[in-house]
Write a protein that holds these residues in place. Structure first.
Motif, short mmCIF file in Angstrom:
data_model
loop_
_atom_site.label_atom_id
_atom_site.label_comp_id
_atom_site.label_asym_id
_atom_site.label_seq_id
_atom_site.Cartn_x
_atom_site.Cartn_y
_atom_site.Cartn_z
N LEU A 56 0.92 -1.11 -0.12
CA LEU A 56 0.05 -0.35 -0.04
C LEU A 56 0.93 1.21 -0.02
CD1 LEU A 56 -2.51 -1.15 2.71
CD2 LEU A 56 -2.79 -1.31 0.22
N TYR A 57 0.47 2.30 -0.55
CA TYR A 57 1.01 3.42 -0.69
C TYR A 57 0.29 4.72 -0.15
CZ TYR A 57 4.24 0.90 -3.75
OH TYR A 57 4.88 -0.05 -4.42
N ARG A 58 0.76 5.72 0.67
CA ARG A 58 0.04 6.78 1.07
C ARG A 58 0.27 7.79 0.04
NH1 ARG A 58 2.58 7.96 6.94
NH2 ARG A 58 3.95 9.28 5.44
N GLU A 59 -0.84 8.55 0.05
CA GLU A 59 -0.95 9.51 -0.66
C GLU A 59 0.18 10.81 -0.51
OE1 GLU A 59 -4.02 12.70 -2.68
OE2 GLU A 59 -4.80 11.13 -1.54
N GLU A 60 0.37 11.09 0.66
CA GLU A 60 1.41 11.93 0.86
C GLU A 60 2.69 11.51 0.32
OE1 GLU A 60 1.26 11.52 5.13
OE2 GLU A 60 -0.58 12.53 5.37
N ASP A 61 3.24 10.25 0.36
CA ASP A 61 4.55 9.73 0.21
C ASP A 61 4.51 9.65 -1.56
OD1 ASP A 61 5.31 9.08 2.65
OD2 ASP A 61 4.82 7.15 2.75
N LEU A 62 3.22 9.39 -2.23
CA LEU A 62 3.36 9.57 -3.47
C LEU A 62 3.62 11.09 -3.86
CD1 LEU A 62 0.52 6.74 -4.36
CD2 LEU A 62 3.01 6.70 -4.66
N ASP A 63 3.09 11.94 -3.25
CA ASP A 63 3.10 13.51 -3.75
C ASP A 63 4.50 13.82 -3.63
OD1 ASP A 63 0.57 13.94 -4.58
OD2 ASP A 63 -0.05 14.35 -2.35
N GLN A 64 5.23 13.39 -2.46
CA GLN A 64 6.77 13.65 -2.16
C GLN A 64 7.53 13.05 -3.19
OE1 GLN A 64 8.04 12.23 1.73
NE2 GLN A 64 9.82 13.63 1.44
N PHE A 65 7.24 11.98 -3.58
CA PHE A 65 7.98 11.15 -4.59
C PHE A 65 7.77 12.00 -5.82
CE2 PHE A 65 8.27 7.83 -7.99
CZ PHE A 65 9.69 7.55 -7.85
N ARG A 66 6.53 12.41 -6.29
CA ARG A 66 6.24 12.94 -7.53
C ARG A 66 7.22 14.34 -7.48
NH1 ARG A 66 2.46 13.62 -11.47
NH2 ARG A 66 0.95 12.08 -10.55
N GLN A 67 7.10 15.10 -6.54
CA GLN A 67 7.73 16.40 -6.28
C GLN A 67 9.29 16.17 -6.45
OE1 GLN A 67 6.50 18.26 -2.83
NE2 GLN A 67 4.30 18.81 -3.63
N THR A 68 9.95 15.25 -5.78
CA THR A 68 11.22 14.73 -6.00
C THR A 68 11.66 14.60 -7.40
OG1 THR A 68 11.09 13.91 -3.71
CG2 THR A 68 13.15 13.38 -4.83
N LEU A 69 10.98 13.66 -8.02
CA LEU A 69 11.23 13.34 -9.49
C LEU A 69 11.12 14.91 -10.22
CD1 LEU A 69 9.66 10.12 -10.34
CD2 LEU A 69 12.22 10.68 -10.02
N ILE A 70 10.24 15.38 -10.02
CA ILE A 70 10.00 16.65 -10.86
C ILE A 70 10.97 17.64 -10.80
CG2 ILE A 70 8.28 18.53 -11.45
CD1 ILE A 70 6.12 16.59 -11.16
N GLY A 71 11.37 17.73 -9.58
CA GLY A 71 12.61 18.71 -9.19
C GLY A 71 13.78 18.36 -9.74
N THR A 72 14.11 17.07 -9.91
CA THR A 72 15.41 16.57 -10.56
C THR A 72 15.54 17.17 -11.93
OG1 THR A 72 14.46 14.70 -11.47
CG2 THR A 72 15.38 14.42 -9.31
#
Length: 132
Positions: A56-72
Motif C-alpha cells: 500500500l502507498y500513502r498519498e503523501e508519500d506519492l506526492d513527495q515522490f512526484r515532487q522529488t522526481l519533477i524537481g530533478t
C-alpha cells in the motif's frame, strides 16, 4: 459492528490518511504498474506499507515522490502548467503521464547501472582474493 459480530482483521483506512493499492498508486502517479513494482524491487520508489502481503502507498508519500522526481529536472510543480489534477468523479481514468514515465525510466536505469557496477566491484574483489 455489533458486539455479537466477530472482529474483522481487514484494514479499512488509516485515520486522516489516504492509502492506495499498487494499481491505484500507479494511476495516481501516471505510470505503469510494472514500473512501480520494479522501483519497489530496486528500492528506489516511493515509500510503501506492507500489510497482509499487500503493498500500500500513502498519498503523501506519492506526492513527495512526484515532487522529488519533477524537481530533478528543475520543474516546480506549484507555479507552472504542470500541476496535479484534482480527481473528477465523471472523468475517464487518468492517462499515462509522459514526463513521469520518462523520469521513472531514468531512475530505474540509474539504479540498475549502480547495482551492476557494485556487483562488478564485488566480483572483481572476490576474484583477486582467490588468485592471491
Amino acid at each position: 459492528m455489533t458486539p455479537s459480530e466477530p472482529p474483522t482483521a481487514a484494514l479499512i483506512a488509516f485515520p486522516g490518511r489516504v492509502v492506495l493499492s499498487r494499481p491505484d498508486a500507479s494511476r495516481y502517479l501516471g505510470i505503469g504498474q510494472n514500473a512501480l513494482l520494479v522501483m519497489k524491487l530496486l528500492a528506489c520508489g516511493p515509500r510503501s506499507i506492507s500489510m497482509d502481503r499487500k503493498t500500500l502507498y500513502r498519498e503523501e508519500d506519492l506526492d513527495q515522490f512526484r515532487q522529488t522526481l519533477i524537481g530533478t529536472v528543475g520543474v516546480a510543480q506549484a507555479d507552472t502548467p504542470y500541476k496535479k489534477l484534482e480527481p473528477d468523479a465523471e472523468a475517464p481514468p487518468a492517462p499515462v503521464d509522459p514526463l513521469m514515465c520518462l523520469l521513472v525510466r531514468h531512475l530505474i536505469k540509474r539504479r540498475m547501472i549502480l547495482i551492476f557496477l557494485w556487483s562488478m566491484v564485488l566480483v572483481g574483489g572476490l576474484m583477486s582474493l582467490t588468485l592471491f
